[in-house]
Design a protein around this motif. Structure first.
Motif, PDB file in Angstrom:
ATOM      1  N   GLU A 270       0.813  -1.204   0.000  1.00  0.00           N
ATOM      2  CA  GLU A 270       0.000   0.000   0.000  1.00  0.00           C
ATOM      3  C   GLU A 270       0.853   1.263   0.000  1.00  0.00           C
ATOM      4  O   GLU A 270       1.993   1.266   0.479  1.00  0.00           O
ATOM      5  CB  GLU A 270      -0.926   0.036   1.220  1.00  0.00           C
ATOM      6  N   LYS A 282     -16.928   9.824  -1.706  1.00  0.00           N
ATOM      7  CA  LYS A 282     -16.860   8.405  -1.343  1.00  0.00           C
ATOM      8  C   LYS A 282     -17.623   7.524  -2.328  1.00  0.00           C
ATOM      9  O   LYS A 282     -18.038   6.412  -1.991  1.00  0.00           O
ATOM     10  CB  LYS A 282     -17.354   8.193   0.087  1.00  0.00           C
ATOM     11  N   TYR A 284     -17.988   4.828  -5.034  1.00  0.00           N
ATOM     12  CA  TYR A 284     -17.137   3.675  -5.303  1.00  0.00           C
ATOM     13  C   TYR A 284     -17.791   2.744  -6.319  1.00  0.00           C
ATOM     14  O   TYR A 284     -18.998   2.830  -6.607  1.00  0.00           O
ATOM     15  CB  TYR A 284     -16.842   2.901  -4.014  1.00  0.00           C
ATOM     16  N   GLN A 290     -14.561  -6.303  -4.650  1.00  0.00           N
ATOM     17  CA  GLN A 290     -13.715  -5.326  -3.968  1.00  0.00           C
ATOM     18  C   GLN A 290     -14.161  -3.908  -4.304  1.00  0.00           C
ATOM     19  O   GLN A 290     -14.306  -3.559  -5.480  1.00  0.00           O
ATOM     20  CB  GLN A 290     -12.258  -5.515  -4.390  1.00  0.00           C
ATOM     21  N   ARG A 291     -14.376  -3.090  -3.278  1.00  0.00           N
ATOM     22  CA  ARG A 291     -14.668  -1.680  -3.513  1.00  0.00           C
ATOM     23  C   ARG A 291     -13.410  -0.947  -3.974  1.00  0.00           C
ATOM     24  O   ARG A 291     -12.319  -1.204  -3.479  1.00  0.00           O
ATOM     25  CB  ARG A 291     -15.150  -0.998  -2.223  1.00  0.00           C
ATOM     26  N   TYR A 293     -12.233   3.285  -5.194  1.00  0.00           N
ATOM     27  CA  TYR A 293     -12.666   4.679  -5.217  1.00  0.00           C
ATOM     28  C   TYR A 293     -11.960   5.494  -6.303  1.00  0.00           C
ATOM     29  O   TYR A 293     -12.108   6.708  -6.346  1.00  0.00           O
ATOM     30  CB  TYR A 293     -12.413   5.311  -3.849  1.00  0.00           C
ATOM     31  N   SER A 314      -8.137   1.880  -2.512  1.00  0.00           N
ATOM     32  CA  SER A 314      -8.898   0.847  -1.799  1.00  0.00           C
ATOM     33  C   SER A 314      -9.679   1.385  -0.612  1.00  0.00           C
ATOM     34  O   SER A 314     -10.709   0.816  -0.238  1.00  0.00           O
ATOM     35  CB  SER A 314      -7.959  -0.260  -1.310  1.00  0.00           C
ATOM     36  N   ARG A 315      -9.196   2.486  -0.002  1.00  0.00           N
ATOM     37  CA  ARG A 315      -9.885   3.041   1.170  1.00  0.00           C
ATOM     38  C   ARG A 315      -9.712   4.550   1.181  1.00  0.00           C
ATOM     39  O   ARG A 315      -8.727   5.078   0.669  1.00  0.00           O
ATOM     40  CB  ARG A 315      -9.322   2.467   2.487  1.00  0.00           C
ATOM     41  N   SER A 317     -10.345   7.992   3.946  1.00  0.00           N
ATOM     42  CA  SER A 317     -10.869   8.704   5.106  1.00  0.00           C
ATOM     43  C   SER A 317     -10.930  10.170   4.688  1.00  0.00           C
ATOM     44  O   SER A 317     -10.855  10.482   3.505  1.00  0.00           O
ATOM     45  CB  SER A 317     -10.003   8.476   6.348  1.00  0.00           C
TER      46      SER A 317
END
Length: 370
Positions: A270, A282, A284, A290-291, A293, A314-315, A317
């Motif tokens: 990563e 957000k 996606y 697999q999500r 973005y 992948s993620r 915040s």
């Protein structure tokens, strides 16, 4: 100096050549079908980009809010459809706009039509919003009783001019393949035609215009008839979602979010970037469960490269983005480098960022946030 040398924080890059090419291609396609082109400006929200549409012969536009209608009216656009159900708390603003420009609004209740008729004195184009399967807003396409009541109520007020039936077949965004998009388009037009025919048979209305508008259909369908008008918007930039639907290629994507790399974690496969939900949104997509973005590209030759195979966001915040990368891809990166994220949904990324930096170093401002 490279455009990338001046970037210090998440910056939305815009490739003017690609964007102009997208506009030109759609304008030519619409002209070949012999239908009216009323592109939606909610994606770019920029007076300057709007001028690129004028250069291709566009004279009428679609917007998604009263504030956006006022902004583009101030930019000199005088034929605007507000493609959002009328908000009765903004009746005064709608009435004032109708005095300035040729304004169109969407209705789906008799109460709304009555309120417009009692408040608006300048000529106002009225569209009946019809739901053909997206299940968001609009009367059901087979609800003849409500449609008839709306027509009769419009006719009771001299300032209201019933233009036609308008829909947005948003269910195309859930299509699995291009042929399914085409089928949804044909079904949507058939439903609108059916409702129009019934109203005409009742003697309530004649020559109602059929207006449709979604980028997947507008990109994939070759002949837009029997529609009279189309209103796509996202095609100006396209994005990863449109690419996966088969509406465009990656070369058609006209914006990318340049983000600094702030840390690398090879053991996890990563990288962490300065670029999070407040920049990308957000939104996606799913691929093999697999999500993701956004897709990952690198600066190359003054723009961005083809997306790196298998690399994705992948993620997210608020400010952080986490990239999944193969080991050989991680080896190409250093802390402080830039990556270019192709957004899942360019409309929301543009809305989040508020302005663009062109590849030749010029800033393009979007409408102010009210």
């Amino acid at each position: 100096m490279s455009i990338f040398d001046q970037i210090r924080k998440p910056t939305l890059l815009l490739d003017e050549q690609i964007v102009r090419r997208n506009i030109r291609a759609m304008a030519q396609k619409v002209a070949a079908s012999g239908v009216h082109f009323r592109p939606h400006f909610k994606t770019h929200q920029s007076c300057q980009i709007g001028e690129w549409f004028r250069e291709e012969g566009v004279s009428a536009i679609t917007v998604s809010s009263v504030d956006m209608a006022k902004y583009f009216a101030d930019c000199g656009w005088d034929d605007i459809t507000l493609a959002f159900p009328v908000n009765l708390r903004q009746l005064d603003e709608i009435a004032h706009l109708a005095e300035r420009i040729r304004l169109g609004v969407l209705v789906e209740s008799v109460e709304t039509v009555q309120a417009l008729g009692e408040r608006v004195r300048a000529p106002l184009a009225v569209w009946i919003k019809v739901d053909v399967g997206a299940n968001r807003t609009g009367i059901a396409w087979d609800d003849v009783e409500t449609a008839s009541a709306l027509v009769k109520t419009c006719q009771a007020y001299p300032a209201l001019r019933l233009n036609g039936l308008l829909t947005h077949a948003g269910q195309t965004y859930q299509a699995a393949y291009p042929a399914q998009v085409e089928e949804i388009y044909r079904q949507s037009l058939s439903k609108l035609q059916s409702l129009r025919h019934v109203l005409e048979q009742q003697g309530l209305a004649q020559s109602l215009i059929l207006s449709v508008g979604d980028t997947p259909s507008s990109s994939i369908v070759q002949d837009f008839r029997p529609a009279d008008e189309i209103r796509p918007g996202n095609f100006v930039f396209y994005d990863v979602q449109q690419w996966m639907l088969g509406a465009c290629t990656w070369e058609n994507i006209g914006v990318a979010l340049a983000c600094p790399v702030v840390s690398l974690h090879p053991r996890r496969g990563e990288a962490v970037i300065y670029g999070g939900a407040v920049h990308l949104s957000k939104e996606y997509l799913l691929s093999k469960g697999q999500r993701f973005y956004g897709l990952v590209a690198l600066p190359k030759d003054g723009r961005w490269s083809e997306p790196l195979p298998g690399a994705y966001v992948s993620r997210l915040s608020q400010e952080h983005g986490i990239l999944r990368l193969f080991p050989h891809q991680l080896e190409q990166l250093r802390v402080g480098d830039l990556v270019c994220i192709l957004p899942v949904h360019s409309c929301l990324t543009a809305q989040s960022m508020g302005r663009y930096l062109t590849l030749d170093g010029n800033w393009i401002e979007m409408m102010p946030r009210f």
